[in-house]
Motif scaffolding. Structure first.
Motif, short mmCIF file in Angstrom:
data_model
loop_
_atom_site.label_atom_id
_atom_site.label_comp_id
_atom_site.label_asym_id
_atom_site.label_seq_id
_atom_site.Cartn_x
_atom_site.Cartn_y
_atom_site.Cartn_z
N GLY A 94 76.95 24.95 41.89
CA GLY A 94 76.32 26.17 42.35
C GLY A 94 74.95 25.83 42.92
N ASN A 95 73.91 26.50 42.40
CA ASN A 95 72.54 26.23 42.84
C ASN A 95 71.80 25.32 41.86
N LEU A 96 72.54 24.65 40.97
CA LEU A 96 71.94 23.88 39.89
C LEU A 96 72.19 22.39 40.07
N LYS A 97 71.19 21.58 39.69
CA LYS A 97 71.35 20.13 39.66
C LYS A 97 71.60 19.70 38.22
N VAL A 98 72.72 18.97 38.00
CA VAL A 98 73.04 18.47 36.67
C VAL A 98 73.16 16.95 36.73
N ARG A 99 72.87 16.30 35.61
CA ARG A 99 73.00 14.85 35.51
C ARG A 99 74.13 14.54 34.55
N ILE A 100 75.06 13.69 34.95
CA ILE A 100 76.17 13.29 34.08
C ILE A 100 75.61 12.33 33.03
N THR A 101 75.51 12.81 31.79
CA THR A 101 74.93 12.01 30.71
C THR A 101 75.98 11.21 29.95
N GLY A 102 77.25 11.45 30.21
CA GLY A 102 78.30 10.71 29.53
C GLY A 102 79.66 11.25 29.90
N THR A 103 80.70 10.60 29.39
CA THR A 103 82.07 11.06 29.63
C THR A 103 82.56 11.85 28.44
N LEU A 104 83.34 12.88 28.72
CA LEU A 104 83.91 13.73 27.67
C LEU A 104 85.24 13.13 27.24
N VAL A 105 85.31 12.71 25.98
CA VAL A 105 86.53 12.10 25.46
C VAL A 105 87.47 13.16 24.92
N THR A 106 86.99 13.99 23.99
CA THR A 106 87.81 15.08 23.43
C THR A 106 86.92 16.29 23.17
N GLU A 107 87.50 17.45 23.31
CA GLU A 107 86.87 18.69 22.87
C GLU A 107 87.88 19.38 21.94
N PRO A 108 87.47 19.87 20.80
CA PRO A 108 88.43 20.33 19.79
C PRO A 108 89.31 21.48 20.24
N ASP A 109 88.79 22.38 21.07
CA ASP A 109 89.54 23.58 21.45
C ASP A 109 90.16 23.48 22.83
N ALA A 110 90.35 22.27 23.34
CA ALA A 110 90.91 22.11 24.69
C ALA A 110 92.31 22.69 24.79
N ILE A 111 93.12 22.47 23.75
CA ILE A 111 94.50 22.97 23.78
C ILE A 111 94.53 24.49 23.82
N SER A 112 93.69 25.15 23.02
CA SER A 112 93.70 26.61 22.96
C SER A 112 93.12 27.24 24.21
N GLU A 113 92.35 26.48 25.00
CA GLU A 113 91.79 27.02 26.24
C GLU A 113 92.84 27.18 27.32
N GLY A 114 93.98 26.50 27.17
CA GLY A 114 95.04 26.61 28.16
C GLY A 114 94.98 25.51 29.19
N PHE A 115 96.01 25.51 30.05
CA PHE A 115 96.14 24.46 31.07
C PHE A 115 95.10 24.64 32.17
N GLY A 116 94.48 23.54 32.58
CA GLY A 116 93.51 23.58 33.66
C GLY A 116 93.97 22.75 34.84
N PHE A 117 93.73 23.24 36.06
CA PHE A 117 94.12 22.52 37.27
C PHE A 117 93.07 21.50 37.70
N ALA A 118 91.93 21.48 37.00
CA ALA A 118 90.85 20.62 37.42
C ALA A 118 90.23 19.94 36.21
N PRO A 119 89.51 18.82 36.39
CA PRO A 119 88.87 18.14 35.27
C PRO A 119 87.72 18.96 34.69
N ARG A 120 87.44 18.71 33.43
CA ARG A 120 86.42 19.48 32.70
C ARG A 120 85.01 18.98 33.01
N LEU A 121 84.06 19.93 33.11
CA LEU A 121 82.64 19.65 33.16
C LEU A 121 81.99 20.51 32.09
N LEU A 122 81.44 19.87 31.04
CA LEU A 122 80.86 20.58 29.90
C LEU A 122 79.35 20.61 30.03
#
Length: 848
Positions: free
Chosen positions: A168-196
């Motif tokens: 959007g209008n924001l600058k973010v810095r990738i501080t690391g890679t996301l290995v697991t998030e506990p509620d990923a399964i309950s969030e449902g199927f995603g067509f794109a990779p996660r950005l937390l």
């Protein structure tokens, strides 16, 4: 009476055990058939119970809370938030799709952005690399916010941790890679990779605006866990217009649970098919076994043994041997979770340690036992009806009459129990009934096909070739292999053809028809103030492209005709419409790629009560009719509209279409965004990349979805499912091959006599091999033709009637089926025949 029965049973058991000392010779195919089918059912259900059990037991972690309240397109009001905080600690997360791009605008990618607060997660742990507290990884450094990216996002953009991105209008810095998030399964199927990232960062990005497609999840760690079962009712009673979707930790991932149950049901039915096909092998093995024991049976009868005792002796033997096969299958099923869960651990929630599932094994054992009994009882009934003198004279039981009615009744009862068990265990019982009906019909048709082949052979004109004439005679003579070969191979091949055609048609739709007709892009979250400039950019970069725009809102169906949908028994085909929020729109004219099926469209200047147009197919599933009312919650308001018409929708076109289209006056003045598509058949990948960069750089808050990327993901999913289905279908084919081998082996004794007599009369081994080759080729081709016809019809029904997609016949499937049928029949047949032709004439002639 009871004493006499007990005595007969004791004698039968003693004699049965004594005969079994000779080993299991002749029963190895029997054992393999039962073990294979039982093992398939036990394995599928054990793995399914492991996954669904893990979902239930890990519910708090998978949900990251005890309860989850979801609101779409709006945040909770202060009153609603205060209500939730009354019952425990609340964690808020916000999810949306957006475009992440490099600062120079050279690369961009669609992401599933998820913004969390300091309390997240209430249960479980976020695993990242490097392993540091989440508050540090997502913290702010000047005007740059931290974010965690899925490895796939880094791969797509060609970047490493430490790189800065624009969201959007924001600058973010990738501080690391996301290995697991506990509620990923309950969030449902995603067509794109996660950005937390943090909620503070998402608010600063400017992506959350009026009408944006945003999901706000409020998760509670209950002070009193006992309230989990009643809080949803309390929430709907005190705040009836909230329109939130409520989920508890005991149903953390209902869609996943449903899909696992449905898939396991399908695989169970395929396993049952393998078991039933194996039942034919059981019948063949029992018939061959009794044929080999004919002198023993005759001796028992001559010595005064009652027919009941003779039947019990061999029934006990067969059931004991069947139990050996069942135990082998149960061992396979017990081991399956330990093997499968290792592969599934990174994909699905699985138990920390695999275990044995007695209920799944018990059901598989019951399937195996019923199959053994059902297919063994009729050959036993044949043996009971044949007198001792006939046993000494005849070579087999082929000429025996039908068994007496108690045996027919027992066999029918066992088959009915088998079908009843399959229906009882099914999640969707209608599908189970249709599947079993199709299998039963296939058995009847295969018998008719075999009879038809024999009738044609009997009436065929006389040919000059002795080998071909002998082959034709072998097809229709008494005791011919025709019924056994057609029945054993036909069902397995028909199942493979069905699955191959379904898979091929789905892939053809995804990679061919849909790709050709689908738009190049979907554009989401277009604000009204951006529409004109956005359209100008598309016209500049794609002058020949077609642009379609519609207003876009989100709404959740709450009631039909005033009845709460959560209290309705909805058929599986219509459940998806009620699951979560649906995209809705309003229009003055009927949408493209749909046509009115019933009712009338509203006038352009309509200003009466709210009206809605509903998809005809989904309305039929839900039992709706013209004049019914639909209550929908949109932006915290409950709106009730009357159904004025039904539309037939061409979903496969992937054009803009909605289950519900409302009259324009329904949402007059409501804040909303716009949805648009761009279709340009002449656009190259380079053109699409240029369009994507132009839109994203000019309007960073507009989400661009490249349809080809979405279809590629869908094709991968179809491919993964097809692999699992083919593996299950292969079990049925292996069972068919075993039964085919058993059927040919059971006829070897008669074939040996024929071969010896023909050789004595001057027939050469070469001529006999040609004759047997012709016979097996004719049977293989006939079976392949049936499998193609039956499989094509089944695939047409599934694709055209259930999936509502165009069907195309695939010649390559026909060729492969024909080749497989010929290889199996000719190969296995000649392998057994070669040994027969090597028999010396003297010993065989002395037995005649």
């Amino acid at each position: 009476m009871i004493g006499a029965l007990s005595s007969r049973l004791s004698i039968s058991l003693r004699l049965a055990l004594r005969e079994l000392r000779g080993g299991l010779s002749g029963f190895y195919i029997f054992l393999a058939c039962i073990a294979l089918g039982t093992g398939a059912i036990a394995s599928v259900n054990s793995v399914s119970r492991a996954i669904t059990g893990a979902i239930a037991s890990q519910g708090q972690t998978l949900l990251a809370g005890d309860m989850r309240f979801e609101l779409d397109n709006r945040e909770a009001t202060p009153e609603e938030l205060a209500f939730l905080q009354r019952y425990g600690e609340v964690s808020i997360s916000t999810g949306l799709r957006s475009m992440a791009r490099l600062p120079d605008g050279s690369q961009q990618a669609l992401v599933e952005a998820k913004a969390v607060d300091e309390a997240y997660p209430l249960y479980g742990k976020v695993t990242a690399d490097p392993d540091r507290p989440l508050s540090q990884l997502l913290g702010r450094d000047g005007d740059v916010y931290g974010a965690l990216a899925a490895p796939l996002l880094l791969e797509r953009l060609g970047i490493q941790p430490g790189t800065e991105l624009l969201l959007g209008n924001l600058k973010v810095r990738i501080t690391g890679t996301l290995v697991t998030e506990p509620d990923a399964i309950s969030e449902g199927f995603g067509f794109a990779p996660r950005l937390l990232l943090s909620r503070e960062a998402l608010i600063a990005s400017g992506l959350v605006q009026n009408g944006s497609l945003v999901e706000h999840a409020y998760k509670i760690k209950l002070t009193d866990p006992a309230l989990r079962g009643t809080l949803a009712t309390t929430a709907n009673r005190e705040l009836p217009s909230a329109g939130w979707s409520i989920r508890t930790s005991d149903r953390a991932a209902p869609s996943l649970t449903e899909n696992v149950d449905r898939f396991s049901q399908f695989l169970t039915l395929v396993g049952l098919t393998a078991l039933i096909v194996g039942g034919v092998g059981v019948a063949n093995a029992v018939r061959a076994f009794l044929d080999a024991k004919r002198t023993t049976i005759a001796t028992f009868k001559c010595l005064g043994a009652p027919a009941t005792v003779v039947t019990l002796i061999y029934l006990i033997q067969i059931l004991l041997i069947g139990m050996v096969g069942i135990v082998i299958g149960l061992a396979m099923g017990a081991v399956a979770p330990f093997v499968a869960l290792g592969f599934l651990r990174d994909i699905l929630p699985v138990p920390a340690e695999a275990t044995i599932y007695p209920a799944a094994l018990g059901m598989a054992a019951l399937f195996g036992l019923l199959t053994t009994f059902a297919f063994a009882i009729l050959p036993l009934g044949h043996a009971r009806r044949v007198p001792a003198t006939a046993l000494f004279r005849d070579q087999s039981f082929d000429q025996a009459r039908l068994p007496s009615w108690p045996y027919l009744l027992a066999g029918s009862a066992a088959l009915a129990a088998l079908a009843g068990l399959a229906i009882y265990a099914a999640d969707d019982r209608f599908i189970a009934i249709v599947f079993l009906g199709a299998v039963a019909a296939a058995f009847v048709l295969l018998r008719l096909v075999a009879a038809g082949i024999a009738a044609l052979a009997r009436r065929s004109p006389r040919v000059n070739s002795p080998a071909l004439r002998l082959a034709i005679g072998n097809i229709h003579r008494p005791g011919a292999l025709t019924p056994s070969v057609v029945l054993s191979l036909g069902l397995g091949l028909a199942l493979l053809v069905t699955l191959a055609l379904i898979d091929g048609n789905l892939r053809r739709q995804l990679t061919g028809t849909m790709m050709e007709n689908a738009p190049n892009f979907f554009f989401v979250d277009i604000q009204g103030s951006e529409r004109e400039g956005f359209v100008d950019i598309l016209k500049q970069n794609s002058p020949q492209g077609t642009i379609q725009q519609v207003p876009m809102l989100r709404g959740r169906i709450l009631a039909f005709n005033g009845q709460d949908v959560s209290q309705m028994n909805v058929p599986p085909g219509g459940r998806w419409v009620l699951r979560g929020d649906r995209g809705i729109t309003y229009q003055e004219k009927p949408p493209e790629n749909s046509r009115l099926a019933q009712g009338e469209w509203w006038p352009a200047d309509y200003a009466g009560e709210p009206l809605v147009s509903f998809s005809a197919e989904e309305a039929e599933e839900l039992g709706l009719k013209l004049g019914d009312t639909v209550t929908v919650n949109v932006l915290g308001r409950n709106i009730t509209a009357k159904i004025s018409n039904f539309r037939q929708i061409e979903w496969e076109s992937l054009s803009i279409n909605f289950v519900m289209v409302f009259s324009p006056n329904t949402f007059r003045g409501a804040p909303h965004a716009w949805l648009a598509t761009l279709t340009d058949a002449n656009a190259t990948p380079a053109d699409e990349g240029r369009i994507l960069r132009a839109v994203t750089n000019a309007y960073p808050t507009i989400t661009s979805v490249r349809v080809k990327d979405a279809l590629d993901i869908a094709e991968q999913l179809v491919g993964q499912l097809a692999t699992a289905i083919r593996a299950a279908a292969a079990v049925a084919l292996v069972a068919s091959v075993l039964v085919l081998a058993g059927a040919l082996a059971s006829g070897n004794r008669a074939r040996t006599h024929d071969a010896v007599i023909l050789k004595t009369l001057g027939g050469t081994r070469r001529m006999l091999m040609r004759a047997f080759s012709y016979e097996y080729m004719i049977l293989g081709v006939a079976t392949a033709i049936f499998a193609l016809a039956a499989g094509s019809l089944s695939a047409w029904f599934v694709v055209a009637r259930i999936m509502k997609l165009p069907v195309t016949f695939m010649p390559d499937v026909a060729v492969v089926t024909l080749v497989v049928a010929l290889v199996l029949t000719v190969g296995i047949g000649l392998a057994g025949t070669w040994r027969i032709l090597g028999q010396k004439a003297g010993p065989v002639l002395r037995e005649l």
